[in-house]
Design a protein around this motif. Structure first.
Motif, PDB file in Angstrom:
ATOM      1  N   ASN A 167       2.836  -1.669   4.499  1.00  0.00           N
ATOM      2  CA  ASN A 167       1.873  -0.257   4.592  1.00  0.00           C
ATOM      3  C   ASN A 167       3.095   0.906   4.548  1.00  0.00           C
ATOM      4  N   PRO A 172      -5.431   2.608   1.686  1.00  0.00           N
ATOM      5  CA  PRO A 172      -4.863   1.361   2.273  1.00  0.00           C
ATOM      6  C   PRO A 172      -5.734   0.205   2.924  1.00  0.00           C
ATOM      7  N   THR A 202      -1.590  -0.272  11.040  1.00  0.00           N
ATOM      8  CA  THR A 202      -0.375  -1.481  10.923  1.00  0.00           C
ATOM      9  C   THR A 202      -0.255  -2.201  12.186  1.00  0.00           C
ATOM     10  N   ASN A 231       0.866  -1.129   0.065  1.00  0.00           N
ATOM     11  CA  ASN A 231      -0.046   0.026  -0.004  1.00  0.00           C
ATOM     12  C   ASN A 231       0.810   1.317   0.026  1.00  0.00           C
TER      13      ASN A 231
END
Length: 250
Positions: A135, A114, A162, A84
């Protein structure tokens, strides 16, 4: 992370860090699929890298994300890595009225994008023997740049998301990594020739080396000071950093 033999999907792969990562991973023997809004940029990258593929994607649009995820799963059943990376960065003024368009587009692209993309692919990734979600946040998620308050906030939120994603997937086959770049010479804020920013090629080389280890946070050396700042007394570096950034380059 294993650096070869993967099928990798990268958002925002038509320029900057996304293109750099895509080309480096392509050369290492991975099937790479890049995405972005600009068809011309995607075509330029795939033409320069025979075998790489592309798909148009608007990460602000949930329908576009859903359609691309369906296409990826159908055409690339071995897809096992999601990066992402797509993001936008615009100057704002938190001490004044923030433009509504800037606010919505930045949060939708940098944070909701994301989350939506991961959500659309996560059940597929969990079926793979080994999968990875990466990410791309920023050191500005740890030490905000006041002139891009909204952007910096989205990157702090991506760091938080995350960590939650990593925890929830801890017993699965999916590893969750965070890549937090420093200031890199890219199109963001017209930084291609900015002497204070890290050259893109150098950043990509260092990042690939770190990516090949078992780390959960992918940090080049130049990112570590800002990454490690949060905690008691963090305001001092935030002030110093922003005072420095308001000065013109020497």
């Amino acid at each position: 992370m294993k650096l070869s033999g993967n099928t990798i999907f990268i958002t925002g792969g038509g320029s900057g860090i996304g293109r750099g990562l895509a080309e480096a991973l392509h050369k290492l023997g991975n099937q790479v699929i890049i995405s972005g809004r600009r068809k011309g940029h995607l075509g330029e990258v795939t033409k320069a890298n025979p075998g790489m593929q592309s798909v148009e994607l608007n990460v602000e649009d949930p329908a576009s994300i859903a359609a691309v995820a369906t296409k990826l799963i159908a055409e690339h059943p071995k897809l096992n890595v999601l990066i992402n990376n797509a993001g936008i960065m615009q100057i704002d003024d938190a001490a004044s009225t923030i433009d509504e368009g800037l606010l919505v587009s930045t949060i939708t692209t940098n944070l909701m994008g994301p989350i939506r993309m991961t959500s659309a692919l996560i059940e597929h990734l969990k079926k793979q023997d080994a999968a990875t979600v990466i990410n791309v946040s920023s050191v500005l998620g740890f030490v905000p740049l006041a002139m891009t308050a909204v952007y910096s906030s989205t990157k702090a939120a991506i760091h938080s998301y995350t960590q939650s994603l990593r925890y929830k997937l801890k017993d699965s086959s999916v590893k969750v990594l965070e890549l937090a770049p420093p200031w890199v010479q890219t199109d963001l804020l017209n930084s291609n020739d900015e002497p204070r920013a890290m050259p893109l090629a150098q950043f990509i080389d260092e990042t690939i080396k770190v990516l090949g280890t078992d780390t959960e946070e992918v940090l080049v050396e130049g990112a570590k000071t800002l990454r490690n700042n949060p905690g008691p007394g963090e305001a001092a570096l935030v002030i110093q950093f922003n005072d420095t950034m308001e000065q013109p380059p020497h």
